[in-house]
Design a protein around this motif. Structure first.
Motif, PDB file in Angstrom:
ATOM      1  N   ARG A 197       7.043   1.986   0.880  1.00 36.23           N
ATOM      2  CA  ARG A 197       7.714   2.674  -0.231  1.00 36.23           C
ATOM      3  C   ARG A 197       7.096   2.296  -1.574  1.00 36.23           C
ATOM      4  O   ARG A 197       6.936   3.145  -2.455  1.00 36.23           O
ATOM      5  N   PHE A 198       6.750   1.025  -1.742  1.00 38.57           N
ATOM      6  CA  PHE A 198       6.182   0.597  -3.028  1.00 38.57           C
ATOM      7  C   PHE A 198       4.853   1.275  -3.264  1.00 38.57           C
ATOM      8  O   PHE A 198       4.602   1.820  -4.348  1.00 38.57           O
ATOM      9  N   GLY A 200       3.954   3.902  -1.858  1.00 49.13           N
ATOM     10  CA  GLY A 200       4.284   5.329  -1.930  1.00 49.13           C
ATOM     11  C   GLY A 200       4.524   5.771  -3.367  1.00 49.13           C
ATOM     12  O   GLY A 200       4.138   6.876  -3.751  1.00 49.13           O
ATOM     13  N   ILE A 201       5.150   4.908  -4.155  1.00 47.20           N
ATOM     14  CA  ILE A 201       5.380   5.256  -5.566  1.00 47.20           C
ATOM     15  C   ILE A 201       4.047   5.384  -6.289  1.00 47.20           C
ATOM     16  O   ILE A 201       3.843   6.311  -7.082  1.00 47.20           O
ATOM     17  N   PHE A 202       3.126   4.445  -6.002  1.00 48.99           N
ATOM     18  CA  PHE A 202       1.787   4.549  -6.608  1.00 48.99           C
ATOM     19  C   PHE A 202       1.127   5.860  -6.198  1.00 48.99           C
ATOM     20  O   PHE A 202       0.486   6.527  -7.018  1.00 48.99           O
ATOM     21  N   VAL A 204       2.559   8.694  -5.276  1.00 52.34           N
ATOM     22  CA  VAL A 204       3.209   9.849  -5.919  1.00 52.34           C
ATOM     23  C   VAL A 204       2.764   9.966  -7.375  1.00 52.34           C
ATOM     24  O   VAL A 204       2.371  11.047  -7.845  1.00 52.34           O
TER      25      VAL A 204
END
Lengths: 314, 386
Positions: A197-198, A200-202, A204
């Motif tokens: 998820r972490f 994933g933020i990068f 996005v």
């Protein structure tokens, strides 16, 4: 004007926190007990399959777990409270769904049956752990065989022997009761999804950044083309001499505007005007005798002079 | 009627229709403590002007619900929610208020600094480091996975996002999380500067950045559409927040719906803020709030904030290794989405290092990126638990 918190106020907040310590006398400092999450367990039967519907720990929506037996009849499946199977060696957080007690009957004494548990909630790494309080080591791995099905559905197949170590009643009596549940590593799940998820933020925001860079370049090139087109249009226009700057109230007359005859007439009129203003004495040319004829002549000259002066003034 | 009967009647009235006898005993003491806490927050808001727009309604909400026998947070005999319960149910539980706040925020936001320097989006992502570290740390204290996610998002320093996620995953922690988020947002100028000085050298603080390019009105108009498309296609769970945010911004930039934009920025925001504050305050009843968890949440929230600031600064340092034109690392702290306070703190620290170095517009880029980043983090958590 908005102000920000000072150190003094921060200290008061800490004192406030102390009030919390005094206010709650029922809990201890050493531990904060995890609240039990409500799983909302429901069971339904369709033929020989019993389906459990529940909201697991790490989800907001319900999942379905199907129980089926081959080699016997599945009499009943019930939920079991974790408190009853609590042991120091087992962290109940590893059981993301629930504990189940499955009862199998109509089997030969001492025979072996297969219990299959199927759900889209399981993964390849999920294990089925079984609890038997009659044994010294109450918790053990059911060593289930994992079968993968389409649409991410996994089936765990347990081999159970009547009166064996997995049978909770401990007797070869033609009935098997197996207590256990699907187990995943809690910290493995937490860490694994966290990293995904972490980053994933990068991912996005990187995609958004690339999109903005591309659109920015497109807009900048459009603006540049517009400016170039405007400057080209200006460059192609014929050159026009700029008009001389005029001061307010002043009327400029250039050489091109007035012809030479007009200039001569204006000069003579100006001369006559200024001459008339300067001379005060009459000029006598011949004799001092004033006849009617000479008086008329003077009057006529005077009249013409005034007309000239008037013309200049106008 | 005898005297005994009269006394019995008076006693009955006192106990069932007034709150005075209920102030005696442990429950009464807890209620009085909560009323005292409400006075404290009202004092902070009114006398010290710390986040008054939110602390006044929150403080008053706490004040009202902690009186005994008040018909505010229950249900009537006909099954209808009472006043504050209705605000909470239809505003927070139904997830209406936080997206509407994002609508107003979008209408108030100028994305020019972010559009001019899109690299700062990475800083907004890096500043979410604290969210995930705190998530792990919270699990050690026995919080459930959903509670841990709702506590972790505090570090994003985004009040509506915190409220949205907490209402969805762990509504029992709403009061504590919201208070922690808004308290730490007010403490940004206290918390961030020491970390900024620790993570940067005096020479790095003096780095001057090139003036941002001009951004055309057309770019600003298309940005909300592009951003909404990309973010929602990747994280559909964040559509309520990001969708409203970008809708508000689109209304602002299109210029043909000035009335709607003005309403979103002013009247609507004011109404929603009142309802939000009262609803959040109303969840802080003594029996729910007075235990170890709020205290732990406040401590974890502070830790979260610190790590998020650290994450933003670290991200700029890493980016500078690859960039030819270096960024001033102070703008990394603005990745914490306390808009515009975090950007102002970066500006003031930059001015201390070099009185000629104006960083405010450069810091607004990561500040706005932090809003998008924290919403994305919330979307990630929601998707995780779906």
């Amino acid at each position: 004007m908005r102000r920000y918190m000072s150190v003094k106020t921060a200290v008061w907040l800490l004192i406030l926190c102390g009030i919390f310590i005094l206010a709650d006398s029922s809990s201890s400092w050493a531990s904060v007990k995890a609240e039990k999450e409500s799983l909302k367990l429901e069971f339904s039967r369709t033929g020989s399959v019993i389906t459990a519907k529940l909201i697991p720990r790490a989800k907001s929506s319900s999942v379905l777990i199907d129980f089926k037996v081959s080699g016997g009849d599945l009499a009943d499946v019930k939920g079991v409270d974790f408190e009853k199977a609590a042991r120091p060696t087992m962290d109940h957080k590893d059981f993301r769904s629930a504990l189940f007690a499955a009862s199998i009957q109509n089997i030969s004494k001492g025979s072996t049956v297969k219990l299959s548990i199927t759900s889209g909630f399981f993964s390849k790494s999920t294990q089925y752990w079984i609890f038997n309080e009659n044994l010294a080591d109450a918790w053990m791995n059911g060593e289930a065989e994992i079968i993968e099905h389409p649409k991410l559905v996994c089936e765990m197949v347990l081999t159970l022997k009547d009166g064996g170590k997995f049978d909770a009643d401990g007797a070869a009596d033609g009935r098997i009761t197996v207590i256990g549940g699907p187990k995943d590593s809690f910290w493995g799940y937490a860490l694994g999804t966290l990293f995904i998820r972490f980053f994933g933020i990068f991912l996005v925001l990187s995609v958004l950044m690339v999109g903005m860079i591309i659109s920015g370049k497109i807009f900048q090139s459009m603006e540049r083309k517009k400016e170039e087109a405007a400057s080209m249009a200006i460059a192609l226009q014929p050159e026009v001499e700029p008009e001389p700057e005029k001061e307010e109230g002043e009327v400029l007359v250039t050489e091109n505007d007035v012809d030479p005859e007009k200039i001569a007439a204006i000069s003579a009129a100006l001369h006559a005007h200024f001459s008339a203003m300067q001379s005060t004495d009459a000029v006598y040319l011949f004799s001092p005798e004033v006849t009617s004829w000479t008086q008329q002549g003077r009057q006529r000259i005077m009249g013409v002079r005034y007309l000239a002066i008037d013309r200049i003034k106008s | 009627m005898t005297w005994d009967q009269v006394l019995e009647l008076i006693k009955n009235i006192l106990f069932t229709q007034t709150g005075v006898p209920h102030l005696i005993g442990i429950h009464g003491v807890k209620a009085l403590i909560m009323i005292g806490i409400s006075f404290f927050f009202l004092y902070l808001a009114v006398a010290k002007e710390y986040e008054p727009l939110l602390l006044v309604p929150i403080g008053f909400g706490i004040f009202l619900v902690n009186f005994p026998l008040v018909p505010l947070m229950g249900f009537s005999e006909h099954g209808y929610p009472e006043l504050l319960q209705a605000f909470y149910k239809y505003g927070i539980s139904w997830e209406i208020i936080p997206p509407m706040i994002f609508l107003g925020l979008g209408a108030m936001t100028d994305f020019g600094p972010l559009i001019a320097n899109p690299k700062t989006l990475i800083i907004g992502a890096g500043a979410q480091l604290g969210v995930f570290v705190t998530y792990l740390g919270t699990l050690f204290f026995g919080f459930t996975l959903k509670e841990a996610a709702s506590v972790a998002i505090i570090g994003g320093a985004d009040g509506p996002t915190t409220i949205y996620l907490t209402a969805k995953l762990a509504p029992q922690l709403l009061g504590a999380n919201a208070l922690a988020a808004y308290s730490y947002m007010a403490m940004v100028p206290l918390i961030q500067p020491p970390i900024m000085r620790l993570m940067t050298t005096p020479e790095q603080r003096k780095i001057k950045m090139r003036q941002l390019r001009p951004v055309s009105a057309r770019e600003k108009l298309l940005f909300p559409l592009i951003a909404a498309f990309l973010i929602i296609i990747l994280i559909p769970a964040v559509a309520p927040l990001m969708g409203m945010f970008m809708f508000g911004n689109f209304m602002r930039e299109c210029g043909v719906v000035k009335r709607l934009s003005d309403t979103a920025q002013n009247s609507l925001m004011n109404i929603i803020t009142i309802l939000l504050g009262l609803s959040v305050g109303a969840t802080m009843q003594a029996e729910v709030f007075l235990n170890w968890k709020p205290l732990l949440i406040f401590s974890l929230g502070l830790f979260d904030f610190i790590i998020c600031t650290f994450g933003g600064l670290l991200t700029v340092h890493i980016m500078n290794r690859f960039l030819t034109e270096k960024m001033n690392p102070l703008i990394g702290s603005a990745g914490v989405s306390a808009v515009p306070m975090a950007a102002r703190v970066a500006q003031s620290e930059g001015l201390k290092a070099d009185p000629d170095n104006w960083l405010i517009m450069h810091a607004m880029g990561p500040n706005l990126a932090g809003v998008i980043g924290s919403a994305a983090a919330a979307g990630m958590f929601i998707a995780m638990f779906q």
